[in-house]
Design a protein around this motif. Structure first.
Motif, PDB file in Angstrom:
ATOM      1  N   ARG A  11     -27.137 -11.697 -10.451  1.00 59.37           N
ATOM      2  CA  ARG A  11     -28.434 -11.096 -10.149  1.00 59.37           C
ATOM      3  C   ARG A  11     -28.232  -9.633  -9.776  1.00 59.37           C
ATOM      4  NH1 ARG A  11     -32.605 -14.913  -8.478  1.00 59.37           N
ATOM      5  NH2 ARG A  11     -31.881 -17.005  -9.003  1.00 59.37           N
ATOM      6  N   ILE A  12     -28.993  -8.775 -10.438  1.00 66.81           N
ATOM      7  CA  ILE A  12     -28.953  -7.342 -10.167  1.00 66.81           C
ATOM      8  C   ILE A  12     -30.382  -6.902  -9.879  1.00 66.81           C
ATOM      9  CG2 ILE A  12     -28.479  -5.045 -11.102  1.00 66.81           C
ATOM     10  CD1 ILE A  12     -26.376  -6.367 -12.928  1.00 66.81           C
ATOM     11  N   GLN A  34     -30.081  -1.865 -21.031  1.00 65.07           N
ATOM     12  CA  GLN A  34     -28.809  -1.492 -20.402  1.00 65.07           C
ATOM     13  C   GLN A  34     -28.523  -2.404 -19.216  1.00 65.07           C
ATOM     14  OE1 GLN A  34     -28.674   2.539 -18.905  1.00 65.07           O
ATOM     15  NE2 GLN A  34     -26.860   2.144 -17.689  1.00 65.07           N
ATOM     16  N   TRP A  35     -29.520  -2.598 -18.363  1.00 61.10           N
ATOM     17  CA  TRP A  35     -29.341  -3.450 -17.190  1.00 61.10           C
ATOM     18  C   TRP A  35     -29.099  -4.898 -17.600  1.00 61.10           C
ATOM     19  CZ3 TRP A  35     -34.147  -1.046 -14.408  1.00 61.10           C
ATOM     20  CH2 TRP A  35     -33.805   0.223 -13.898  1.00 61.10           C
ATOM     21  N   MET A  36     -29.764  -5.360 -18.658  1.00 59.41           N
ATOM     22  CA  MET A  36     -29.561  -6.726 -19.148  1.00 59.41           C
ATOM     23  C   MET A  36     -28.134  -6.899 -19.676  1.00 59.41           C
ATOM     24  SD  MET A  36     -33.219  -7.272 -21.077  1.00 59.41           S
ATOM     25  CE  MET A  36     -33.005  -9.010 -21.499  1.00 59.41           C
ATOM     26  N   VAL A  92     -35.544 -10.660 -17.010  1.00 59.28           N
ATOM     27  CA  VAL A  92     -35.892  -9.565 -16.108  1.00 59.28           C
ATOM     28  C   VAL A  92     -37.244  -9.904 -15.487  1.00 59.28           C
ATOM     29  CG1 VAL A  92     -36.378  -7.099 -15.877  1.00 59.28           C
ATOM     30  CG2 VAL A  92     -34.659  -7.889 -17.535  1.00 59.28           C
ATOM     31  N   PHE A  93     -37.253  -9.992 -14.175  1.00 57.68           N
ATOM     32  CA  PHE A  93     -38.484 -10.232 -13.433  1.00 57.68           C
ATOM     33  C   PHE A  93     -38.920  -8.927 -12.788  1.00 57.68           C
ATOM     34  CE2 PHE A  93     -36.645 -14.381 -13.811  1.00 57.68           C
ATOM     35  CZ  PHE A  93     -37.739 -15.216 -13.992  1.00 57.68           C
ATOM     36  N   SER A  94     -40.205  -8.688 -12.781  1.00 62.55           N
ATOM     37  CA  SER A  94     -40.779  -7.503 -12.158  1.00 62.55           C
ATOM     38  C   SER A  94     -41.624  -7.938 -10.975  1.00 62.55           C
ATOM     39  CB  SER A  94     -41.656  -6.764 -13.179  1.00 62.55           C
ATOM     40  OG  SER A  94     -42.315  -5.675 -12.576  1.00 62.55           O
ATOM     41  N   GLU A  95     -41.448  -7.248  -9.858  1.00 66.81           N
ATOM     42  CA  GLU A  95     -42.295  -7.526  -8.701  1.00 66.81           C
ATOM     43  C   GLU A  95     -42.791  -6.215  -8.121  1.00 66.81           C
ATOM     44  OE1 GLU A  95     -39.744  -8.526  -4.900  1.00 66.81           O
ATOM     45  OE2 GLU A  95     -38.880  -9.554  -6.638  1.00 66.81           O
ATOM     46  N   ASN A  96     -44.024  -6.218  -7.700  1.00 67.87           N
ATOM     47  CA  ASN A  96     -44.611  -5.044  -7.084  1.00 67.87           C
ATOM     48  C   ASN A  96     -43.955  -4.828  -5.726  1.00 67.87           C
ATOM     49  OD1 ASN A  96     -46.677  -3.702  -5.198  1.00 67.87           O
ATOM     50  ND2 ASN A  96     -47.447  -3.264  -7.245  1.00 67.87           N
ATOM     51  N   MET A  97     -43.588  -3.574  -5.427  1.00 77.13           N
ATOM     52  CA  MET A  97     -42.925  -3.271  -4.155  1.00 77.13           C
ATOM     53  C   MET A  97     -43.796  -3.603  -2.947  1.00 77.13           C
ATOM     54  SD  MET A  97     -40.973   0.339  -4.561  1.00 77.13           S
ATOM     55  CE  MET A  97     -39.696   0.594  -5.764  1.00 77.13           C
ATOM     56  N   TYR A  98     -45.109  -3.589  -3.131  1.00 74.30           N
ATOM     57  CA  TYR A  98     -46.003  -3.679  -1.974  1.00 74.30           C
ATOM     58  C   TYR A  98     -46.851  -4.945  -1.964  1.00 74.30           C
ATOM     59  CZ  TYR A  98     -44.333   1.052  -2.122  1.00 74.30           C
ATOM     60  OH  TYR A  98     -43.513   2.144  -2.190  1.00 74.30           O
ATOM     61  N   SER A  99     -46.453  -5.926  -2.776  1.00 75.39           N
ATOM     62  CA  SER A  99     -47.131  -7.225  -2.745  1.00 75.39           C
ATOM     63  C   SER A  99     -46.116  -8.288  -3.155  1.00 75.39           C
ATOM     64  CB  SER A  99     -48.333  -7.249  -3.696  1.00 75.39           C
ATOM     65  OG  SER A  99     -47.904  -7.293  -5.038  1.00 75.39           O
TER      66      SER A  99
END
Length: 131
Positions: A11-12, A34-36, A92-99
């Motif tokens: 996990r990165i 690149q990250w993947m 790749v999962f994306s999460e909002n920094m503020y929720s």
């Protein structure tokens, strides 16, 4: 062998900053790739403890745009082990920094191959996986 599939999980986490955005104000696809690739490489190396390289990728599915103010988590795990080649699933999962909103944004599979000392493909030494 299942234990080694579990050990391979990598996990990165990264923050999406302005220098990683494209003209559409979302994460540049090349940066995600690149990250993947990095996570797939680490996962394969953790599994074999041998030199590995990326031989190919499956279709990379960009499911959702990754926007500024996001944290992404790249999760890679070996899902299949052959004589020379490993298949690594990468999401790749994306999460909002503020929720607490989190969603799958990108996924693919990477084929990773073991290398010998001359950087040529070689059979994976599964005997090294034994305790």
């Amino acid at each position: 062998m299942e234990e080694y599939f579990n050990i391979s999980e990598t996990r990165i986490c990264k923050a999406v900053f302005p220098e990683t955005l494209n003209a559409n104000n979302s994460l540049f696809g090349g940066k995600a790739m690149q990250w993947m690739d990095e996570a797939a490489y680490i996962s394969a190396t953790r599994f074999t403890r041998q030199k590995m390289f990326t031989a190919s990728t499956g279709k990379i599915k960009f499911l959702k745009p990754i926007t500024p103010d996001s944290i992404i988590e790249v999760i890679a795990r070996v899902i299949k082990a052959g004589p020379v080649r490993l298949k690594v699933s990468v999401q790749v999962f994306s999460e909002n920094m503020y929720s607490h909103d989190r969603e799958l944004a990108v996924e693919s599979e990477f084929d990773m191959v073991s290398l010998n000392d001359k950087n040529q493909p070689q059979r994976i030494d599964y005997s090294s996986l034994q305790h």
